[in-house]
Write an enzyme that holds these catalytic residues in place. Sequence first.
Site, PDB file in Angstrom:
ATOM      1  N   GLU A  64      -8.996  28.043  -7.233  1.00  0.00           N
ATOM      2  CA  GLU A  64      -8.069  27.680  -8.116  1.00  0.00           C
ATOM      3  C   GLU A  64      -8.712  27.418  -9.599  1.00  0.00           C
ATOM      4  O   GLU A  64      -7.934  27.394 -10.512  1.00  0.00           O
ATOM      5  CB  GLU A  64      -7.414  26.241  -7.674  1.00  0.00           C
ATOM      6  CG  GLU A  64      -6.458  26.503  -6.655  1.00  0.00           C
ATOM      7  CD  GLU A  64      -5.789  25.141  -5.887  1.00  0.00           C
ATOM      8  OE1 GLU A  64      -4.506  25.217  -5.370  1.00  0.00           O
ATOM      9  OE2 GLU A  64      -6.306  24.027  -6.107  1.00  0.00           O
ATOM     10  N   THR A  82      -1.673  24.547  -6.375  1.00  0.00           N
ATOM     11  CA  THR A  82      -0.712  25.470  -6.101  1.00  0.00           C
ATOM     12  C   THR A  82       0.349  24.553  -5.377  1.00  0.00           C
ATOM     13  O   THR A  82       0.226  23.441  -4.780  1.00  0.00           O
ATOM     14  CB  THR A  82      -1.131  26.500  -5.234  1.00  0.00           C
ATOM     15  OG1 THR A  82      -1.889  26.051  -4.133  1.00  0.00           O
ATOM     16  CG2 THR A  82      -2.180  27.303  -6.015  1.00  0.00           C
ATOM     17  N   ASP A 125       2.931  19.767  -2.455  1.00  0.00           N
ATOM     18  CA  ASP A 125       1.557  19.969  -2.580  1.00  0.00           C
ATOM     19  C   ASP A 125       0.636  19.283  -1.511  1.00  0.00           C
ATOM     20  O   ASP A 125       1.428  18.784  -0.564  1.00  0.00           O
ATOM     21  CB  ASP A 125       1.009  19.950  -3.954  1.00  0.00           C
ATOM     22  CG  ASP A 125       0.605  18.481  -4.199  1.00  0.00           C
ATOM     23  OD1 ASP A 125       1.423  17.517  -3.372  1.00  0.00           O
ATOM     24  OD2 ASP A 125      -0.048  18.280  -5.237  1.00  0.00           O
ATOM     25  N   MET A 126      -0.689  19.098  -1.620  1.00  0.00           N
ATOM     26  CA  MET A 126      -1.292  18.257  -0.562  1.00  0.00           C
ATOM     27  C   MET A 126      -2.262  17.350  -1.227  1.00  0.00           C
ATOM     28  O   MET A 126      -3.161  16.709  -0.765  1.00  0.00           O
ATOM     29  CB  MET A 126      -2.372  19.464   0.170  1.00  0.00           C
ATOM     30  CG  MET A 126      -1.301  20.030   1.151  1.00  0.00           C
ATOM     31  SD  MET A 126      -2.219  21.325   2.194  1.00  0.00           S
ATOM     32  CE  MET A 126      -3.149  20.216   3.233  1.00  0.00           C
ATOM     33  N   GLU A 127      -2.065  17.211  -2.528  1.00  0.00           N
ATOM     34  CA  GLU A 127      -2.902  16.175  -3.228  1.00  0.00           C
ATOM     35  C   GLU A 127      -2.311  15.364  -4.313  1.00  0.00           C
ATOM     36  O   GLU A 127      -2.642  13.993  -4.475  1.00  0.00           O
ATOM     37  CB  GLU A 127      -4.052  16.838  -4.099  1.00  0.00           C
ATOM     38  CG  GLU A 127      -5.294  17.460  -3.136  1.00  0.00           C
ATOM     39  CD  GLU A 127      -4.857  19.046  -2.899  1.00  0.00           C
ATOM     40  OE1 GLU A 127      -3.967  19.741  -3.397  1.00  0.00           O
ATOM     41  OE2 GLU A 127      -5.399  19.354  -1.727  1.00  0.00           O
ATOM     42  N   ASP A 147       4.143  29.771  -2.093  1.00  0.00           N
ATOM     43  CA  ASP A 147       4.876  30.285  -0.852  1.00  0.00           C
ATOM     44  C   ASP A 147       6.210  29.605  -1.163  1.00  0.00           C
ATOM     45  O   ASP A 147       6.436  28.250  -1.643  1.00  0.00           O
ATOM     46  CB  ASP A 147       4.215  29.782   0.276  1.00  0.00           C
ATOM     47  CG  ASP A 147       3.730  28.200   0.350  1.00  0.00           C
ATOM     48  OD1 ASP A 147       2.657  27.914  -0.297  1.00  0.00           O
ATOM     49  OD2 ASP A 147       4.461  27.388   0.912  1.00  0.00           O
TER      50      ASP A 147
HETATM   51  N1  ADE Z   1       0.336  24.294  -1.239  1.00  0.00           N
HETATM   52  C1  ADE Z   1       0.629  25.444  -1.498  1.00  0.00           C
HETATM   53  N2  ADE Z   1       1.639  25.572  -0.711  1.00  0.00           N
HETATM   54  C2  ADE Z   1       2.085  24.420   0.016  1.00  0.00           C
HETATM   55  C3  ADE Z   1       2.841  24.097   0.862  1.00  0.00           C
HETATM   56  N3  ADE Z   1       3.876  24.981   1.133  1.00  0.00           N
HETATM   57  N4  ADE Z   1       3.027  22.677   1.176  1.00  0.00           N
HETATM   58  C4  ADE Z   1       2.130  22.043   0.736  1.00  0.00           C
HETATM   59  N5  ADE Z   1       0.810  22.485  -0.079  1.00  0.00           N
HETATM   60  C5  ADE Z   1       1.102  23.437  -0.476  1.00  0.00           C
END
Ligand code: ADE
Length: 243
Positions: free
Chosen positions: A20, A98, A183-185, A208
């Site tokens: 990224e 992302t 997201d995840m962070e 997505d």
């Molecule tokens: N990062 C990218 N797409 C994601 C999703 N669907 N859920 C969590 N983190 C993401």
Amino acid sequence: MKQRINKKAPFLVIMAMEEEAELLIKTFKLKLQKKPFGDYLPMKTFHGELPSGRPVYLVLPGKDRRFKVNLVGTQLAAVTSAFSINKYMPSAVFNFGTCGALKSKAAKIGDVFYCTDQVWFHSRRIPLPGYDEFSRGGYPCAPLPSLKKKLKVKTGVLSTTDSLDFCSVESERFFDLRADIADMEGAAIAWMADIYRIPFYALKSVTDLMDIKQKPGDQFLKNFQLAVGNLTVQASRLLRSLD
Ligand code: ADE
């Protein structure tokens, strides 16, 4: 009126995946620092200057020693933020990455979102008095009214999870929080910025759509380069505009 942040004090950019960050590293000609956090911690720092001469540090969590993948997720996001804020004492913290978004809210692959209001957690549930609110987070994002025209972004509320899929318990909480993107962070980084009382800025680019049949992992891999390209353009503009 141009919004300015404490002249010359460093900007700290935190991202999760090397792939990224590659384009942004190239754009600002950032150089890798050797072992910025000692022999054991896996984080990596790339260092350079913005046009005004302001130092910029881009810190990545690094790779998992066993599985050789980027250390994505909230654990390393919190560790990376704590160590790097403490070391570089930035005037602003940025998280670029992302995200997943919703087709039902007219989001499209490659859209870049400027995160507004507060950042939440939709994967934590602690149904006890006080802990319930705590589990949701709700850490502030810096407002950005004067720059909005310079950026080609949508705005939306970010919520963070530790999983890529959108399971039903988490989606219930996500909708309850009125979140737009996942997201995840983000929340882990925003939490640490809030602890240090440093303004937090986040841009997230859509890989997505979470409310369509296609698996998020398949969409993520297919759309990653497009999302990163768009993210880098907007992230560069944001950094230059605030410099
Ligand atoms: N990062 C990218 N797409 C994601 C999703 N669907 N859920 C969590 N983190 C993401």
